[in-house]
Structures are given as structure tokens and as C-alpha cells.
Design a protein around this motif. Structure first.
Motif, PDB file in Angstrom:
ATOM      1  N   TYR A 357       0.865  -1.179   0.000  1.00 27.58           N
ATOM      2  CA  TYR A 357       0.000   0.000   0.000  1.00 27.58           C
ATOM      3  C   TYR A 357       0.893   1.218   0.000  1.00 27.58           C
ATOM      4  N   ASP A 358       0.337   2.343  -0.369  1.00 22.42           N
ATOM      5  CA  ASP A 358       1.133   3.561  -0.305  1.00 22.42           C
ATOM      6  C   ASP A 358       1.046   4.144   1.104  1.00 22.42           C
ATOM      7  N   SER A 359       1.896   5.119   1.360  1.00 17.30           N
ATOM      8  CA  SER A 359       2.007   5.636   2.721  1.00 17.30           C
ATOM      9  C   SER A 359       0.728   6.309   3.206  1.00 17.30           C
ATOM     10  N   ASP A 360      -0.111   6.767   2.276  1.00 14.08           N
ATOM     11  CA  ASP A 360      -1.353   7.429   2.686  1.00 14.08           C
ATOM     12  C   ASP A 360      -2.436   6.437   3.078  1.00 14.08           C
ATOM     13  N   ASN A 361      -2.237   5.157   2.741  1.00 19.16           N
ATOM     14  CA  ASN A 361      -3.262   4.138   3.018  1.00 19.16           C
ATOM     15  C   ASN A 361      -2.734   3.076   3.981  1.00 19.16           C
ATOM     16  N   LYS A 362      -1.855   3.436   4.865  1.00 18.12           N
ATOM     17  CA  LYS A 362      -1.229   2.509   5.798  1.00 18.12           C
ATOM     18  C   LYS A 362      -2.268   1.932   6.753  1.00 18.12           C
ATOM     19  N   PRO A 363      -2.446   0.602   6.767  1.00 19.69           N
ATOM     20  CA  PRO A 363      -3.405  -0.005   7.709  1.00 19.69           C
ATOM     21  C   PRO A 363      -2.762  -0.139   9.085  1.00 19.69           C
ATOM     22  N   GLU A 364      -3.361   0.427  10.078  1.00 17.25           N
ATOM     23  CA  GLU A 364      -2.761   0.389  11.402  1.00 17.25           C
ATOM     24  C   GLU A 364      -3.838   0.365  12.470  1.00 17.25           C
ATOM     25  N   ILE A 365      -3.427  -0.045  13.648  1.00 20.08           N
ATOM     26  CA  ILE A 365      -4.315  -0.072  14.812  1.00 20.08           C
ATOM     27  C   ILE A 365      -3.563   0.563  15.968  1.00 20.08           C
ATOM     28  N   TYR A 366      -4.174   1.538  16.585  1.00 20.14           N
ATOM     29  CA  TYR A 366      -3.556   2.218  17.716  1.00 20.14           C
ATOM     30  C   TYR A 366      -4.656   2.700  18.650  1.00 20.14           C
ATOM     31  N   TYR A 367      -4.280   3.153  19.817  1.00 18.95           N
ATOM     32  CA  TYR A 367      -5.274   3.723  20.728  1.00 18.95           C
ATOM     33  C   TYR A 367      -5.064   5.231  20.827  1.00 18.95           C
ATOM     34  N   HIS A 368      -6.136   5.911  21.172  1.00 16.18           N
ATOM     35  CA  HIS A 368      -6.105   7.366  21.266  1.00 16.18           C
ATOM     36  C   HIS A 368      -6.903   7.789  22.493  1.00 16.18           C
ATOM     37  N   VAL A 369      -6.286   8.596  23.338  1.00 18.42           N
ATOM     38  CA  VAL A 369      -6.980   9.102  24.523  1.00 18.42           C
ATOM     39  C   VAL A 369      -7.893  10.250  24.095  1.00 18.42           C
ATOM     40  N   GLU A 370      -9.195  10.067  24.296  1.00 26.99           N
ATOM     41  CA  GLU A 370     -10.167  11.080  23.911  1.00 26.99           C
ATOM     42  C   GLU A 370     -10.304  12.169  24.970  1.00 26.99           C
ATOM     43  N   SER A 371     -10.366  11.746  26.236  1.00 26.47           N
ATOM     44  CA  SER A 371     -10.555  12.731  27.301  1.00 26.47           C
ATOM     45  C   SER A 371     -10.132  12.134  28.639  1.00 26.47           C
ATOM     46  N   VAL A 372      -9.791  13.026  29.565  1.00 22.14           N
ATOM     47  CA  VAL A 372      -9.450  12.640  30.928  1.00 22.14           C
ATOM     48  C   VAL A 372     -10.063  13.666  31.879  1.00 22.14           C
ATOM     49  N   THR A 373     -10.748  13.192  32.915  1.00 26.82           N
ATOM     50  CA  THR A 373     -11.204  14.085  33.988  1.00 26.82           C
ATOM     51  C   THR A 373     -10.444  13.732  35.243  1.00 26.82           C
ATOM     52  N   ALA A 374      -9.982  14.750  35.940  1.00 21.93           N
ATOM     53  CA  ALA A 374      -9.131  14.525  37.104  1.00 21.93           C
ATOM     54  C   ALA A 374      -9.941  14.011  38.286  1.00 21.93           C
ATOM     55  N   PRO A 375      -9.432  13.031  39.004  1.00 19.33           N
ATOM     56  CA  PRO A 375     -10.089  12.605  40.241  1.00 19.33           C
ATOM     57  C   PRO A 375      -9.836  13.637  41.339  1.00 19.33           C
ATOM     58  N   SER A 376     -10.712  13.663  42.308  1.00 19.97           N
ATOM     59  CA  SER A 376     -10.522  14.521  43.481  1.00 19.97           C
ATOM     60  C   SER A 376     -10.306  13.634  44.689  1.00 19.97           C
ATOM     61  N   THR A 377     -10.197  14.263  45.849  1.00 21.45           N
ATOM     62  CA  THR A 377      -9.932  13.478  47.055  1.00 21.45           C
ATOM     63  C   THR A 377     -11.093  12.589  47.436  1.00 21.45           C
ATOM     64  N   ASP A 378     -12.309  12.943  46.990  1.00 22.80           N
ATOM     65  CA  ASP A 378     -13.477  12.155  47.380  1.00 22.80           C
ATOM     66  C   ASP A 378     -14.271  11.606  46.209  1.00 22.80           C
ATOM     67  N   SER A 379     -13.750  11.739  44.996  1.00 26.98           N
ATOM     68  CA  SER A 379     -14.467  11.186  43.843  1.00 26.98           C
ATOM     69  C   SER A 379     -13.474  10.717  42.787  1.00 26.98           C
ATOM     70  N   SER A 380     -13.891   9.723  42.022  1.00 28.06           N
ATOM     71  CA  SER A 380     -13.034   9.159  40.987  1.00 28.06           C
ATOM     72  C   SER A 380     -13.031  10.027  39.741  1.00 28.06           C
ATOM     73  N   GLY A 381     -11.967   9.893  38.950  1.00 28.73           N
ATOM     74  CA  GLY A 381     -11.899  10.540  37.655  1.00 28.73           C
ATOM     75  C   GLY A 381     -12.243   9.560  36.550  1.00 28.73           C
ATOM     76  N   THR A 382     -12.214  10.007  35.323  1.00 26.58           N
ATOM     77  CA  THR A 382     -12.510   9.145  34.182  1.00 26.58           C
ATOM     78  C   THR A 382     -11.477   9.362  33.092  1.00 26.58           C
ATOM     79  N   MET A 383     -11.318   8.352  32.259  1.00 28.27           N
ATOM     80  CA  MET A 383     -10.492   8.446  31.060  1.00 28.27           C
ATOM     81  C   MET A 383     -11.195   7.684  29.956  1.00 28.27           C
ATOM     82  N   THR A 384     -11.321   8.304  28.798  1.00 29.74           N
ATOM     83  CA  THR A 384     -11.973   7.676  27.654  1.00 29.74           C
ATOM     84  C   THR A 384     -10.929   7.449  26.567  1.00 29.74           C
ATOM     85  N   VAL A 385     -10.845   6.213  26.097  1.00 31.58           N
ATOM     86  CA  VAL A 385      -9.843   5.799  25.114  1.00 31.58           C
ATOM     87  C   VAL A 385     -10.557   5.154  23.933  1.00 31.58           C
TER      88      VAL A 385
END
Length: 531
Positions: A357-385
Motif C-alpha cells: 500500500y502507499d504511505s497514505d493508506n497505511k493499515p494500522e491499529i492504535y489507541y487514542h486518549v479522547e478525554s481525561v477528567t481529574a479525580p478529586s480526594t473524594d471522587s473518581s476521575g474518568t479516562m476515555t480511550v
């Protein structure tokens, strides 16, 4: 004068009577049917008692070593354990004098007969049963603790006598041997010790990639060319290896005016040009003496080779390489291996990485972090991948697959894809709260699912003919939401794919050439107020 005669007569009478009451002379003779015998064999003892006077009674005590046996018979048979014995008989007897007077009991002792009982067996002191090059010494001791002359033979061959309790064999060829040993005077079966001698180096079956399975053994010239971006090379030894060394070559093929091809090996050493701890180029050397053999972890029997990031599992720990193997080039990986005796074997496999394939059509699989919310002292945070797979669908169906004979995937659609994302390798308390599996294959029915393995989550995407899902198909395989515990605020979480993934076409054949980013990256979880 009469008194003198009377006194003399009395003295003579007393002496006569005393002589009549003196114990009679007796002879006691002991005979054994065998004075040297094997343990388990019966020994027969007999004795004769003789006296010139009339015998009133006689009783015997047979002494066998420390054991005494009272008898009235003149023979005895028994089985003795191994050892040395002093055997004799005592007779207590009573006789009558010529005047018919019963004499006092008397005791006579027979001759002493030494008897040796030997064991059929020996105990081998040598524990080693496997040997490499060099001398083999086998030691033993008798089970009876006695001193012997021994007879031994190897594999039923010539019988040799020795007074030693060991034997050394020099220059034995490969094979399995049985040493038979017994005391020379023993009549039973000998004791046996089996051992082996290994002078042959190990051999391997070497397999190159899923597409073109080519099994090679040491000493055979082989050519396994995977024709993909990934060459999965694995090797299977016929015995445990104590040491493995590898080196690499680039194969240059040239053709003369007559069309004759010449294959030239270029010797290569790994080079870290920018000294960042990652090998990034090759050094070409002219002689074998200048070419390195890299010590490999003997427990690891495979390597994934590609044109980007890869790992060398060397004996001292993993070392990384980047952009070492170029597409379209033919390389060879050579092996030098040793078994536990130092016997040596070798072999190699050739491989080639190709791009379809040419370089513009490279088949690949990877992960990407969409968002992160910070945890606090009394509540959990989240991360979306999101797990993203651009160009994979197109690559599976491309006509370019038709041009490669060894290829097991032609122009067939993607049918199945499975990947596992590691999110909590250290047990930090991260949890999966939601997994979204959006439409991925247009015009196909989606048979998909996921499984939380505790520390990793596996995504299963299957596609068959049938009604398509609502919504446009995209490149996202899965979107995963994680819950981050409060104590991880400000921490770095390692995330990455493990090494087990499956990509199959509609004929259930492996699709290779898809580029996986298998490196683990550290994702920072911000503290409260840091975004």
C-alpha cells in the motif's frame, strides 16, 4: 612294712579311680558345604562328634557370628545375610568310665570355619546420568560392605575384572549405555546403571511468518520470505538450550550479463547512532571476526521483525530497535545455539518485508486518549480511550494481495478482528465502566462483544452478511471509559496493546501487514484543578 604296702595300695587305687573319672577325649569336626556364597543362598553345616568312651548324652551350641543356637542334631541349614561369619560348634557331653561310672559333663569346641556371604548387588554412588564430551566415571560400593573383586561390562560387552570401585570410560560416542557390575564371586544378576552420552549439537525447526510456513532445520539452506510488514520468526529446539546467539545479514542479489544471479551476504552489526539506547542503523563489517553474536534469552523462542519499532530479547534484557529493516530488502537471521553440555548447533532463516500500500493508506491499529477528567480526594476521575483502525477494512479487500504467491489473504473482506488493551498492569484499581462498539464495517452485520479481564480489556469484532447497523461506518473499533481512583491523581498510567491480536478475512485466513503500535505509553492523570 605292711603299713607301707597298704599305703601304696591306697595311692594306686586313688590314682586309678581318678583316671577313671577324668573327662574322656573327644573330637568335634565342623564342615560347611560352601564357605563363600551369595546372599540368599542356603548354607549347610554339619559336624561329627567322636569319643572312645560310652556316650551318655551330648548337646550342641552352634555359633554363627554373634548368634548362638542350641541343638541336639548334628546338622543345620540356614540363609545368611551378607557379611563375614566365624562359625563353630561347642559340644557338652557326658560319658561313662570303664567301671561304669558316669563322668562329669565336659565341653569340646570344634574347628572354626570362616564363611563369607557376598551380595549380588552394588549401590551406584554416581548420580549423573547424562554426559557430554569428555570422560565418564561411574562409582559404586558393595551392599555387603566387604572387599571384592568385581566384574563389569558395558552394554553386555567384554567382562572386565577389577578391585577398584569405579570405572572411567574415555571417548564414548553418542548413545545410551548400561554398565553392569557385580562381585566376581556372586552368582546372581549384576546391578545396572544406565547413562547417556550426548555429543550432538541441538537442532531447531525454524518457522517464518503465518503466510509462508517454511520449516527449516540446521544445516539445510532455506528461504522463508514472509512478504509483509511483519515477519514473525519462531524456532523450536529439540532439547533445552543453555545459550542462544543471533546475528543478522543483508542479502544482496546481483545478476550478470548472462542472467546468472549471485547472492552476497553483507555482515551487519547493530548500531545506536544517536546513543539514545535504541538501535537505529546497521554497521557493515567485512569479516566474521568483526561481526557480533548477540546473546539471546534462551527462554524466548520468537521475534517480531518489522520496519518500525521492534524488540530484541537479549540475554541481559530487552533492547529496542527502530527503522532497522527496510521494505523490499532481503535479510537473514542466523542462530548459534548450545545445549547444556556445550554441544553447538546453528542455522538461519531469510525474510523480506514488503509494503502493499502507499504511505497514505497505511493499515494500522492504535489507541487514542479522547478525554481525561481529574479525580478529586473524594471522587473518581474518568479516562476515555478509543481504539482506532484506519485503512484496515480497505487493506483487507485490496487487489494488491493477489500479487503475492505466499500470501494467505487475497481480496477478501475483513471478517474478524480481536485486540486486547492493557490498562492496569500493576493492579492500581482502574476499572472499565463502559465499552461502546460503533459501526465499523459498512454493509455487514456486526457480531461483536468485549470482555474485561481485570487489567486488560479484549475487544471482539465479527462481521457477517446481514442487516447493517444504523449509522455511518467509521474507523473506531471501540471506545472504552475507565474509572480512575482518587489516589491516582497526578500519576502516570502505562497503556498499550498486548501481543495477541487476530485479524481474519472471510475465508478465516490470517491478514498480516497491519501495523500495530505495540509500545506502552504513559498517560498522565492530572490532579484536581489541573486540566
Amino acid at each position: 612294712m605292711r603299713k607301707v604296702l597298704l599305703f601304696a595300695t591306697l595311692i594306686v587305687l586313688v590314682l586309678f579311680l581318678a583316671s577313671c573319672m577324668k573327662p574322656a577325649f573327644a573330637v568335634l569336626n565342623l564342615v560347611a558345604n560352601n564357605t563363600t556364597l551369595t546372599a540368599g543362598a542356603e548354607v549347610e553345616l554339619s559336624w561329627n562328634f567322636n569319643t572312645p568312651e560310652e556316650l551318655v548324652s551330648v548337646d550342641y551350641v552352634l555359633h554363627i557370628g554373634d548368634v548362638s543356637i542350641e541343638l541336639t542334631e548334628t546338622s543345620y541349614a540356614t540363609v545368611l545375610v551378607s557379611g563375614e561369619y566365624d562359625v563353630y560348634v561347642e559340644a557338652t557331653y557326658v560319658t561313662k568310665s570303664k567301671l561304669g561310672l558316669t563322668k562329669k559333663p565336659a565341653i569340646v569346641e570344634s574347628n572354626h570355619q570362616p564363611i563369607t556371604v557376598v551380595s549380588n548387588s552394588v549401590v551406584f554412588l554416581t548420580e549423573t546420568t547424562e554426559y557430554g564430551p569428555g570422560a565418564v566415571t561411574i562409582e559404586w560400593r558393595p551392599t555387603d560392605g566387604l572387599t571384592h573383586t568385581y566384574q563389569y561390562s558395558l552394554n553386555g560387552g567384554e567382562v572386565v575384572e577389577t578391585t577398584a570401585t569405579s570405572v572411567t570410560f574415555e571417548d564414548l560416542p553418542d548413545g545410551t549405555y548400561t554398565l553392569s557390575v557385580k562381585p566376581a564371586e556372586a552368582t546372581g544378576y549384576p546391578s545396572e546403571f544406565t547413562f547417556s552420552v550426548d555429543l550432538t549439537g541441538p537442532s531447531l525447526a525454524i518457522v517464518g511468518s503465518d503466510r509462508n510456513l517454511q520449516y527449516l532445520t540446521f544445516g539445510n539452506v532455506g528461504d522463508a520470505k514472509p512478504y509483509g510488514r511483519y515477519a514473525h520468526i519462531s524456532w523450536y529446539p529439540n532439547e533445552p538450550l543453555s545459550a542462544v546467539y543471533v546475528r543478522f545479514y543483508r542479502m544482496e542479489i546481483s545478476t550478470d550479463e548472462s542472467g546468472n544471479a549471485t547472492n552476497t551476504r553483507v555482515r551487519l552489526n547493530l548500531r545506536d547512532g544517536d546513543e539514545d539506547g535504541v538501535y537505529d542503523s546497521w554497521e557493515e563489517v567485512l569479516s566474521s571476526d568483526d561481526q557480533y553474536w548477540y546473546p539471546w534469552n534462551p527462554e524466548d523462542t520468537d521475534i517480531w521483525i518489522n520496519d518500525e519499532w521492534m524488540t530484541f530479547d537479549f540475554a541481559d534484557g530487552p533492547v529496542y530497535g527502530e527503522n532497522l529493516f527496510k521494505l523490499g530488502e532481503v535479510y537473514a537471521m542466523y542462530f548459534l545455539v548450545f545445549d547444556k553440555f556445550g554441544n553447538q548447533g546453528w542455522g538461519y532463516i531469510t525474510f523480506k518485508l514488503d509494503e502493499r500500500y502507499d504511505s497514505d493508506n497505511k493499515p494500522e491499529i492504535y489507541y487514542h486518549v479522547e478525554s481525561v477528567t481529574a479525580p478529586s480526594t473524594d471522587s473518581s476521575g474518568t479516562m476515555t480511550v478509543s481504539i482506532v483502525a484506519p485503512n484496515v477494512k480497505k487493506y483487507a479487500a485490496q487487489y494488491e494481495h493477489d500479487g503475492y504467491g505466499p500470501d494467505t489473504t487475497f481480496n477478501n473482506d475483513l471478517m474478524y478482528l480481536q485486540v486486547s488493551l492493557v490498562y492496569d498492569m500493576y493492579g492500581m484499581g482502574i476499572a472499565v465502566t463502559n465499552v461502546d462498539l460503533p459501526n465499523f464495517m459498512e454493509g455487514k452485520k456486526d457480531l461483536s462483544g468485549w470482555k474485561d479481564n481485570g487489567g486488560s480489556v479484549t475487544i471482539y469484532r465479527g462481521f457477517v452478511d446481514g442487516p447493517d447497523e444504523v449509522g455511518a461506518a467509521g474507523d473506531v473499533l471501540a471506545t472504552i471509559t475507565f474509572e480512575i481512583p482518587p489516589d491516582l491523581a497526578g500519576s502516570v498510567i502505562p497503556i498499550g496493546f498486548d501481543n495477541t491480536w487476530y485479524i481474519r478475512d472471510t475465508m478465516n485466513r490470517t491478514i498480516d501487514g497491519v501495523v500495530f503500535d505495540t509500545r506502552f505509553y504513559g498517560e498522565l492523570i492530572p490532579a484536581a484543578g489541573e486540566m
